[in-house]
Design an enzyme around this catalytic site. Structure first.
Site, PDB file in Angstrom:
ATOM      1  N   TYR A   1       0.678  -1.499   0.140  1.00  0.00           N
ATOM      2  CA  TYR A   1      -0.099  -0.427  -0.183  1.00  0.00           C
ATOM      3  C   TYR A   1       1.370   1.506  -0.187  1.00  0.00           C
ATOM      4  O   TYR A   1       0.873   2.278  -1.051  1.00  0.00           O
ATOM      5  CB  TYR A   1      -1.015  -0.144   1.274  1.00  0.00           C
ATOM      6  CG  TYR A   1      -1.577   0.801   1.164  1.00  0.00           C
ATOM      7  CD1 TYR A   1      -3.433   1.532   0.205  1.00  0.00           C
ATOM      8  CD2 TYR A   1      -1.976   2.638   2.372  1.00  0.00           C
ATOM      9  CE1 TYR A   1      -3.877   2.194   0.998  1.00  0.00           C
ATOM     10  CE2 TYR A   1      -2.558   3.327   2.291  1.00  0.00           C
ATOM     11  CZ  TYR A   1      -3.663   3.118   1.425  1.00  0.00           C
ATOM     12  OH  TYR A   1      -4.451   4.296   1.659  1.00  0.00           O
TER      13      TYR A   1
ATOM     14  N   LYS B   1       1.005   4.140  -2.429  1.00  0.00           N
ATOM     15  CA  LYS B   1       1.006   5.036  -2.191  1.00  0.00           C
ATOM     16  C   LYS B   1       2.032   6.785  -2.309  1.00  0.00           C
ATOM     17  O   LYS B   1       1.865   8.113  -2.983  1.00  0.00           O
ATOM     18  CB  LYS B   1       0.121   5.807  -0.972  1.00  0.00           C
ATOM     19  CG  LYS B   1      -0.964   5.206  -0.891  1.00  0.00           C
ATOM     20  CD  LYS B   1      -2.251   5.748  -1.199  1.00  0.00           C
ATOM     21  CE  LYS B   1      -4.076   4.981  -1.909  1.00  0.00           C
ATOM     22  NZ  LYS B   1      -4.677   6.012  -2.565  1.00  0.00           N
TER      23      LYS B   1
END
Length: 259
Positions: free
Chosen positions: A154, A158
């Protein structure tokens, strides 16, 4: 300044942060197209926006697929005649360590969180460039500036959004189109406060999810409280109005991070 008469597209706006941003833009007078992987959720948000007195449209779209992204943007311009503001918010989270994570799960998270932002920006630029103006707002995360356990995949997605946002802003610096990113902190959406959320994953032995959520707010956030979708909406409105702010990734995290 006013956003009345502007047309906005918000992805992942069936709930959570995306819905909060869509509501904030509508309250400023924007007509808003709501896109979500779930058609029913998109329609429900669109109905709530219409009740505020603006034009709205609910769209189903998988932003990891180029043909669906193109169709989404075309639907906006067909229905509203233009696209002024695009908020690329749709994202997913799987909470696993690197050792637990499968190749398919890595691809799933990065296809939506990183590739999806690229595809959306590519299609949105085609709609904005002929008008010589536009606002692109990508939703990254404080996990795009700092690593967290069980979130390497994740964070990678990002971090990619933060770098992509800055690079694209520089490509577009003389076009009238600005590109910025919102980096949410700890927000009580399903990613944090849900049966499979981070509060559940990171709870201590004997601790309830509610106690874990309260502890993380107290320990991690200097202000001591989690942020809200409405907080993200405030920054989106600022970016939508700002003519000379571009290439920035701004934290909305109660003082959690300082870079």
């Amino acid at each position: 300044m006013t956003l009345k008469g502007k047309v906005a597209l918000v992805t992942g706006a069936g709930r959570g942060i995306g819905k909060g941003i869509a509501m904030a833009l509508a309250k400023e007078g924007c007509d808003v197209a709501v896109a979500d992987i779930n058609q029913e959720s998109a329609g429900q948000t669109a109905d709530e926006l219409a009740a505020l007195g603006v034009k709205s449209l609910g769209l189903k779209a998988d932003i990891s697929k180029w043909n669906e992204v193109q169709s989404m943007v075309e639907a906006v311009t067909d229905n509203f005649g233009k696209l002024d503001i695009a908020v690329n918010n749709a994202g997913v989270l799987i909470i696993k360590s690197v050792e637990e994570l499968t190749e398919e799960e890595w691809d799933y998270v990065n296809d939506i969180n990183a590739k999806g932002v690229f595809l959306c920006c590519k299609a949105e630029l085609a709609a904005m460039k002929p008008n010589g103006s536009g606002r692109i707002i990508n939703v990254a995360s404080i996990a795009g500036k700092e690593g967290f356990p069980d979130l390497a995949h994740y964070c990678a997605s990002k971090f990619a959004v933060v770098g992509f946002t800055n690079s694209l802003a520089k490509e577009l610096q003389r076009t009238g189109i600005t590109v910025n990113a919102i980096c949410p902190g700890i927000v009580p959406t399903a990613m944090w406060y849900g049966p499979d959320g981070l509060a559940e994953r990171w709870k201590l032995e004997g601790e309830t999810m509610e106690e874990s959520w309260a502890r993380h707010q107290d320990i991690l956030i200097p202000q001591g409280v989690g942020q809200t979708p409405e907080d993200m909406g405030q920054l989106a409105v600022f970016f939508a109005n700002a003519e000379h702010v571009t290439g920035q990734s701004v934290n909305v995290d109660g003082g959690f991070t300082f870079h």
